[in-house]
Design a protein around this motif. Sequence first.
Motif, PDB file in Angstrom:
ATOM      1  N   GLN A  74       0.839  -1.200   0.000  1.00  0.00           N
ATOM      2  CA  GLN A  74       0.000   0.000   0.000  1.00  0.00           C
ATOM      3  C   GLN A  74       0.877   1.256   0.000  1.00  0.00           C
ATOM      4  OE1 GLN A  74      -3.578  -0.367  -0.107  1.00  0.00           O
ATOM      5  NE2 GLN A  74      -2.742  -2.389  -0.595  1.00  0.00           N
ATOM      6  N   ARG A  75       0.478   2.225  -0.805  1.00  0.00           N
ATOM      7  CA  ARG A  75       1.247   3.473  -0.888  1.00  0.00           C
ATOM      8  C   ARG A  75       0.836   4.485   0.179  1.00  0.00           C
ATOM      9  NH1 ARG A  75       1.525   4.667  -7.445  1.00  0.00           N
ATOM     10  NH2 ARG A  75       2.557   2.685  -8.009  1.00  0.00           N
ATOM     11  N   GLU A  76      -0.380   4.363   0.678  1.00  0.00           N
ATOM     12  CA  GLU A  76      -0.875   5.303   1.676  1.00  0.00           C
ATOM     13  C   GLU A  76      -1.503   4.542   2.834  1.00  0.00           C
ATOM     14  OE1 GLU A  76      -3.586   7.950  -0.154  1.00  0.00           O
ATOM     15  OE2 GLU A  76      -2.110   8.884  -1.472  1.00  0.00           O
ATOM     16  N   ALA A  77      -1.359   5.110   4.026  1.00  0.00           N
ATOM     17  CA  ALA A  77      -1.956   4.496   5.210  1.00  0.00           C
ATOM     18  C   ALA A  77      -3.403   4.974   5.342  1.00  0.00           C
ATOM     19  CB  ALA A  77      -1.168   4.872   6.452  1.00  0.00           C
ATOM     20  N   PRO A  78      -4.316   4.094   5.732  1.00  0.00           N
ATOM     21  CA  PRO A  78      -5.720   4.512   5.901  1.00  0.00           C
ATOM     22  C   PRO A  78      -5.873   5.451   7.091  1.00  0.00           C
ATOM     23  CG  PRO A  78      -5.395   2.278   6.698  1.00  0.00           C
ATOM     24  CD  PRO A  78      -4.111   2.669   6.039  1.00  0.00           C
ATOM     25  N   ILE A  79      -6.950   6.220   7.069  1.00  0.00           N
ATOM     26  CA  ILE A  79      -7.205   7.162   8.158  1.00  0.00           C
ATOM     27  C   ILE A  79      -7.475   6.390   9.448  1.00  0.00           C
ATOM     28  CG2 ILE A  79      -8.717   9.012   8.961  1.00  0.00           C
ATOM     29  CD1 ILE A  79      -9.275   9.687   6.051  1.00  0.00           C
ATOM     30  N   ASP A  80      -6.756   6.777  10.502  1.00  0.00           N
ATOM     31  CA  ASP A  80      -6.900   6.149  11.826  1.00  0.00           C
ATOM     32  C   ASP A  80      -6.637   4.645  11.795  1.00  0.00           C
ATOM     33  OD1 ASP A  80      -7.585   8.617  12.881  1.00  0.00           O
ATOM     34  OD2 ASP A  80      -9.732   8.303  12.507  1.00  0.00           O
ATOM     35  N   MET A  81      -5.940   4.193  10.743  1.00  0.00           N
ATOM     36  CA  MET A  81      -5.592   2.778  10.620  1.00  0.00           C
ATOM     37  C   MET A  81      -6.830   1.875  10.688  1.00  0.00           C
ATOM     38  SD  MET A  81      -2.367   2.588  10.062  1.00  0.00           S
ATOM     39  CE  MET A  81      -1.921   0.904  10.469  1.00  0.00           C
ATOM     40  N   GLN A  82      -7.947   2.360  10.150  1.00  0.00           N
ATOM     41  CA  GLN A  82      -9.172   1.580  10.124  1.00  0.00           C
ATOM     42  C   GLN A  82      -9.367   0.985   8.730  1.00  0.00           C
ATOM     43  OE1 GLN A  82     -11.065   0.987  12.843  1.00  0.00           O
ATOM     44  NE2 GLN A  82      -9.569   2.186  14.020  1.00  0.00           N
ATOM     45  N   CYS A  83      -9.798  -0.263   8.698  1.00  0.00           N
ATOM     46  CA  CYS A  83     -10.015  -0.946   7.424  1.00  0.00           C
ATOM     47  C   CYS A  83     -11.457  -1.459   7.358  1.00  0.00           C
ATOM     48  CB  CYS A  83      -9.033  -2.107   7.268  1.00  0.00           C
ATOM     49  SG  CYS A  83      -9.178  -2.983   5.694  1.00  0.00           S
ATOM     50  N   LYS A  84     -12.112  -1.189   6.242  1.00  0.00           N
ATOM     51  CA  LYS A  84     -13.494  -1.609   6.057  1.00  0.00           C
ATOM     52  C   LYS A  84     -13.616  -2.870   5.205  1.00  0.00           C
ATOM     53  CE  LYS A  84     -15.312   3.112   6.463  1.00  0.00           C
ATOM     54  NZ  LYS A  84     -16.119   4.164   5.812  1.00  0.00           N
ATOM     55  N   ASP A  85     -12.482  -3.425   4.802  1.00  0.00           N
ATOM     56  CA  ASP A  85     -12.527  -4.634   3.975  1.00  0.00           C
ATOM     57  C   ASP A  85     -13.053  -5.816   4.780  1.00  0.00           C
ATOM     58  OD1 ASP A  85     -11.395  -3.098   1.970  1.00  0.00           O
ATOM     59  OD2 ASP A  85      -9.346  -3.669   2.533  1.00  0.00           O
ATOM     60  N   LYS A  86     -13.728  -6.725   4.085  1.00  0.00           N
ATOM     61  CA  LYS A  86     -14.274  -7.924   4.741  1.00  0.00           C
ATOM     62  C   LYS A  86     -14.063  -9.141   3.841  1.00  0.00           C
ATOM     63  CE  LYS A  86     -17.876  -5.661   7.512  1.00  0.00           C
ATOM     64  NZ  LYS A  86     -17.418  -4.279   7.235  1.00  0.00           N
ATOM     65  N   PHE A  87     -14.085 -10.301   4.494  1.00  0.00           N
ATOM     66  CA  PHE A  87     -13.973 -11.575   3.780  1.00  0.00           C
ATOM     67  C   PHE A  87     -15.193 -12.428   4.106  1.00  0.00           C
ATOM     68  CE2 PHE A  87      -9.672 -10.135   3.504  1.00  0.00           C
ATOM     69  CZ  PHE A  87      -9.143 -10.724   2.375  1.00  0.00           C
ATOM     70  N   LEU A  88     -15.587 -13.223   3.132  1.00  0.00           N
ATOM     71  CA  LEU A  88     -16.696 -14.154   3.307  1.00  0.00           C
ATOM     72  C   LEU A  88     -16.194 -15.553   2.953  1.00  0.00           C
ATOM     73  CD1 LEU A  88     -19.743 -14.716   3.804  1.00  0.00           C
ATOM     74  CD2 LEU A  88     -20.064 -14.391   1.331  1.00  0.00           C
ATOM     75  N   LEU A  89     -16.334 -16.464   3.902  1.00  0.00           N
ATOM     76  CA  LEU A  89     -15.941 -17.848   3.661  1.00  0.00           C
ATOM     77  C   LEU A  89     -17.197 -18.712   3.577  1.00  0.00           C
ATOM     78  CD1 LEU A  89     -12.932 -19.761   4.980  1.00  0.00           C
ATOM     79  CD2 LEU A  89     -15.169 -20.858   5.122  1.00  0.00           C
ATOM     80  N   GLN A  90     -17.384 -19.347   2.439  1.00  0.00           N
ATOM     81  CA  GLN A  90     -18.524 -20.229   2.222  1.00  0.00           C
ATOM     82  C   GLN A  90     -18.069 -21.682   2.291  1.00  0.00           C
ATOM     83  OE1 GLN A  90     -19.633 -18.566  -1.692  1.00  0.00           O
ATOM     84  NE2 GLN A  90     -21.570 -17.900  -0.766  1.00  0.00           N
ATOM     85  N   SER A  91     -18.866 -22.519   2.885  1.00  0.00           N
ATOM     86  CA  SER A  91     -18.558 -23.946   2.978  1.00  0.00           C
ATOM     87  C   SER A  91     -19.794 -24.752   2.637  1.00  0.00           C
ATOM     88  CB  SER A  91     -18.056 -24.303   4.379  1.00  0.00           C
ATOM     89  OG  SER A  91     -19.016 -23.955   5.365  1.00  0.00           O
ATOM     90  N   ALA A  92     -19.555 -25.918   2.036  1.00  0.00           N
ATOM     91  CA  ALA A  92     -20.668 -26.787   1.636  1.00  0.00           C
ATOM     92  C   ALA A  92     -20.178 -28.226   1.621  1.00  0.00           C
ATOM     93  CB  ALA A  92     -21.203 -26.390   0.265  1.00  0.00           C
ATOM     94  N   VAL A  93     -21.100 -29.146   1.817  1.00  0.00           N
ATOM     95  CA  VAL A  93     -20.756 -30.570   1.808  1.00  0.00           C
ATOM     96  C   VAL A  93     -20.514 -31.006   0.372  1.00  0.00           C
ATOM     97  CG1 VAL A  93     -21.531 -32.889   2.353  1.00  0.00           C
ATOM     98  CG2 VAL A  93     -22.072 -30.995   3.903  1.00  0.00           C
ATOM     99  N   ALA A  94     -19.339 -31.638   0.156  1.00  0.00           N
ATOM    100  CA  ALA A  94     -18.996 -32.147  -1.171  1.00  0.00           C
ATOM    101  C   ALA A  94     -19.160 -33.662  -1.197  1.00  0.00           C
ATOM    102  CB  ALA A  94     -17.560 -31.751  -1.528  1.00  0.00           C
ATOM    103  N   SER A  95     -19.139 -34.219  -2.383  1.00  0.00           N
ATOM    104  CA  SER A  95     -19.269 -35.663  -2.519  1.00  0.00           C
ATOM    105  C   SER A  95     -18.021 -36.357  -1.999  1.00  0.00           C
ATOM    106  CB  SER A  95     -19.497 -36.020  -3.991  1.00  0.00           C
ATOM    107  OG  SER A  95     -18.412 -35.553  -4.782  1.00  0.00           O
ATOM    108  N   PRO A  96     -18.143 -37.583  -1.489  1.00  0.00           N
ATOM    109  CA  PRO A  96     -16.970 -38.297  -0.973  1.00  0.00           C
ATOM    110  C   PRO A  96     -15.871 -38.425  -2.043  1.00  0.00           C
ATOM    111  CG  PRO A  96     -18.984 -39.410  -0.326  1.00  0.00           C
ATOM    112  CD  PRO A  96     -19.390 -38.352  -1.303  1.00  0.00           C
ATOM    113  N   GLY A  97     -14.639 -38.183  -1.630  1.00  0.00           N
ATOM    114  CA  GLY A  97     -13.512 -38.268  -2.550  1.00  0.00           C
ATOM    115  C   GLY A  97     -13.362 -37.064  -3.451  1.00  0.00           C
ATOM    116  N   ALA A  98     -14.111 -35.979  -3.189  1.00  0.00           N
ATOM    117  CA  ALA A  98     -14.047 -34.798  -4.050  1.00  0.00           C
ATOM    118  C   ALA A  98     -12.676 -34.126  -3.944  1.00  0.00           C
ATOM    119  CB  ALA A  98     -15.148 -33.816  -3.665  1.00  0.00           C
TER     120      ALA A  98
END
Length: 238
Positions: A74-98
Amino acid sequence: MSNTELLTIEPQELQFPFELKKQISCSMQLKNNTNDYVAFKVKTTNPKKYCVRPNTGVVLPHSVCDVTVTMQAQREAPIDMQCKDKFLLQSAVASPGATPKDITPELFNKESGNRVEECKLKVNYVDPPQPPSPVREGSEEGSSPRASVSDNGTINTTDSAVPRSYAESRDISSISPETKALISKLTDEKNSAIQQSNKLHHELELLRRQGSKSSGGIPVMYVVIIALLGILLGYLMK
């Protein structure tokens, strides 16, 4: 720790020790709590800023998978070192041996009737680790005072906190035992040569006195012997 029925996700927040113009990585651990094969997919609100490896995969039953998230420099630091980025992790049952090749977007589509669980992760910036404090000046460890040798052989140091005796002891201690033995031997030979020279000078003086009393003077043989001894002593004194 974030828990779902399929996966346990650790940690709850992705923490990056923020530094300008430097790539920073952090990791999260996915643990399969079931007897099924569980597929996962990682999404972010800022895909150009982050790189996720692997962003999709399959976690075997009762096993663990590590995911690395890398933030681009990053070239610039965010204001007050606050970050609004988020991650989403999705999980689901897969078939055996997938395998990861078997993962399709339809697998995470709830409208298709698939069981899909989701977990949101926040991003937090933290201070980078501080380097160890430097050793104080004047201490024996870590200090390297500059030294110079004058014409008379005296060692002069620019650091007043280091005594002269300490510098001399360091200089002597750096000499190898073989060198010390050679110096001692040469010193003994020099002292012996000086004693022999003084003795010869004394004998020469006696011969001169005896020669002055006799009419014949000093015999030539004595002069030659003394001259040879003087040359030999001069060679040893070098």
